[in-house]
Design a protein around this motif. Structure first.
Motif, short mmCIF file in Angstrom:
data_model
loop_
_atom_site.label_atom_id
_atom_site.label_comp_id
_atom_site.label_asym_id
_atom_site.label_seq_id
_atom_site.Cartn_x
_atom_site.Cartn_y
_atom_site.Cartn_z
N ARG A 458 0.85 -1.19 0.00
CA ARG A 458 0.00 0.00 0.00
C ARG A 458 0.88 1.24 0.00
O ARG A 458 1.87 1.32 0.74
N ARG A 503 -2.41 -4.27 0.99
CA ARG A 503 -3.84 -4.35 0.68
C ARG A 503 -4.06 -5.55 -0.23
O ARG A 503 -3.22 -5.86 -1.07
N LYS A 547 -7.73 -0.21 -7.65
CA LYS A 547 -7.05 0.31 -6.46
C LYS A 547 -5.94 1.28 -6.83
O LYS A 547 -5.59 2.17 -6.05
N VAL A 552 -4.61 3.73 -3.83
CA VAL A 552 -4.23 2.79 -2.77
C VAL A 552 -2.84 2.22 -3.02
O VAL A 552 -2.04 2.07 -2.11
N THR A 553 -2.55 1.88 -4.27
CA THR A 553 -1.27 1.25 -4.60
C THR A 553 -0.75 1.81 -5.91
O THR A 553 -1.36 2.70 -6.51
#
Length: 565
Positions: A458, A503, A547, A552-553
């Motif tokens: 993450r 994540r 994501k 998020v990433t």
């Protein structure tokens, strides 16, 4: 500075810096009264509302002390060799530069006069102090001296631990010594405690030809630990200490062995799985750190999209069937399973689990440890479970035909079964079960759904930076949701990696009548996957891209952990 004159002088110095108001000085004084052991510097930062770097610059100017940036400047080798590790760790001060008649050290407390006095005795020459934030000083000491350097230094002074490659000499060590002052005990404890502090899941201790290499696995990636260069001379003592802690035979060095260590770190019980393996330059030791208890990740916090959450929620609340979680080792399957069990764990539901090992202890659930050496394997546990009136059964892993058939029979006789399989994706679970020898019509009737997952790192929210998406990704069959993405930066919070935590990426295959028909017809994984995609399933790669666009990433992480379908 505990007496009245000293306190007045301290207040005057803080006031002279121009950083603190009368109200802030009152807060600092009150904070120190409430925390008698707290130093003035720590209180000034904690209660004064001023960042540490600003405090050091302001107070240092009043006291005539310079500041240094340890992120971009390194100490000289001559300075590092001038002071012993024990003195460096005792005063939390880093030797930085050496002149003919003086040594410059970096400290974090401008009011602590004992640093200069104590190190002057250790070095034998005049000591000049410069300032840097406490965390920067501690990181630099670990980097240049290594974790546990003072314990290593004490062991070498002791003499009895310096056995080189003579493994047989280890029998001379008093392995019953549990005192915190025992150097070998303290060093191993420091290695484990530092791994826990950094959030490592594994510790690998690997003897090499010229060094004893120690690495931590953090967020799925291996990081080398800075350790003292003399550590190679003590590898036998360190490995034997770990074997003693795990109740393993220290005299047996030709065979791989497995053991367990139970320890407590800062009030939390940690269960450590130990595995040793004979290698060319000594025994390689791997330690897996598991928290015995703690807060479980809630299902709503796992990171499902709306469609996948609805499908999984429907499946886990079914009265019967099998729900499989697939993925390679270390992909977070256990975390997901515990999350599902926590969701369905009610007073009117009897849950039994067969695990190898029990990774987390959950209240209200009957967890059984597998012991293959006495014949207690998954298949035997499953057969016994069926006589225990369970509502829900969790099997750690389906590895063979016998376990698969018993799990399927359990689901067909009114039980909900959770388990894992090692396959590359969700659709690959069905050919895998058929390869084990299970009849396709049984698989179609019993399996309610399959979830594939991976773990990606993450992005650190403190240092991630927004950049334009590379044009080469615009040709994807699922078009980009936006023209910018985030990439890793690097800061103190994430130890300069750009990532903090992990994540999960998911693909959830819901078995309906059409999928059942494909299974009975023995269609391959690609055909089953395409059929599921036509019904709304998102692949691991697609979930990863979602994501990425959510910040998020990073693109690099998603491409690293997923396959292009």
């Amino acid at each position: 500075m505990e007496n009245g004159n000293a306190s007045s002088l301290a207040a005057m110095l803080l006031k002279s810096s121009g950083l603190y108001s009368e109200e802030a000085l009152s807060r600092i004084a009150a904070g120190r009264r409430a925390n008698p052991g707290m130093g003035l510097a720590e209180a000034a930062v904690k209660f004064g509302g001023v960042k540490e770097k600003e405090f050091l610059a302001g107070v240092g100017k009043v006291l005539g002390l310079d500041s240094v940036d340890l992120e971009h400047r390194n100490p000289t080798p001559e300075a590092l060799q001038k002071l012993p590790a024990s003195a460096v760790y005792q005063y939390n001060a880093l030797p930085f530069a050496l002149d003919e008649d003086s040594i410059t050290v970096v400290a974090s407390d401008p009011f602590d006069t004992s640093v200069a006095d104590g190190l002057r005795l250790a070095a034998g020459i005049k000591v000049n102090v410069v300032l840097a934030p406490k965390e920067d000083v501690e990181k630099a000491i670990k980097k240049f001296y290594g974790v546990g350097a003072e314990a290593i230094e004490k062991m070498l002074e002791d003499g009895r631990y310096d056995v080189g490659d003579d493994f047989g000499a280890m029998t001379k060590i008093n392995v019953g010594e549990e005192s915190e002052e025992a150097s070998i005990v303290r060093f191993v404890n420091q290695i484990i405690a530092e791994a826990d502090r950094q959030g490592a899941t594994d510790i690998h201790i690997e003897p090499q030809e010229t060094e004893l290499r120690i690495r931590y696995r953090i967020d799925g990636m291996l990081h080398k630990v800075d350790v003292p260069p003399q550590l190679n001379r003590l590898k036998s003592a360190i490995i034997s200490r770990i074997k003693v802690m795990a109740n393993l035979d220290i005299a047996e060095k030709r065979l791989p062995m497995d053991g367990r260590i139970g320890i407590r770190i800062q009030g939390q019980d940690i269960d450590i799985r130990v595995s040793t393996m004979p290698a060319a330059y000594g025994e390689s030791v791997s330690l897996r750190l598991l928290a015995k208890s703690g807060s479980f990740v809630k299902m709503c916090d796992l990171g499902f999209n709306d469609r996948d959450f609805a499908v999984v929620d429907k499946i886990i609340h079914r009265p019967n069937g099998i729900f499989l979680v697939t993925g390679p080792t270390g992909s977070g399957k256990s975390t997901s399973l515990y999350s599902f069990l926590s969701e369905v764990n009610k007073i009117d539901v009897r849950i039994m689990t067969a695990e190898d090992p029990i990774e987390y202890h959950m209240a209200g659930i009957n967890q059984v440890q597998m012991q293959s050496e006495i014949g207690m394997d998954f298949a035997r546990a499953l057969r016994a479970f069926l006589r225990q009136d369970p509502d829900i059964i969790m099997v750690g892993e389906i590895r063979d035909r016998e376990t698969a058939e018993i799990a399927i029979n359990a689901s067909l006789t009114g039980h909900m079964v959770f388990s894992t399989l090692h396959t590359n994706d969700a659709a690959g679970a069905f050919p895998r079960l058929i390869d084990m020898g299970v009849e396709p019509f049984l698989i179609a009737s019993a399996v309610a759904g399959v979830m594939g997952q991976r773990l990606c790192r993450r992005l650190c929210p403190d240092c991630r930076r927004e950049v334009p998406l590379d044009r080469k990704y615009y040709t994807l069959e699922y078009p980009p949701a936006k023209e910018t993405v985030f990439e890793p930066g690097g800061c103190d919070v994430c130890s300069r990696t750009g990532y903090k935590g992990r994540r999960a990426l998911f693909e959830v295959l819901d078995v309906d009548e059409d999928i059942e028909g494909a299974i009975v017809r023995r269609e391959n994984a690609t055909q089953i996957r395409n059929l599921s995609l036509s019904k709304g399933m998102k692949t691991l790669r697609e979930d990863g891209w979602a994501k990425v666009f959510a910040g998020v990433t990073s693109v690099k992480e998603v491409l690293r952990v997923t396959e292009d379908q």
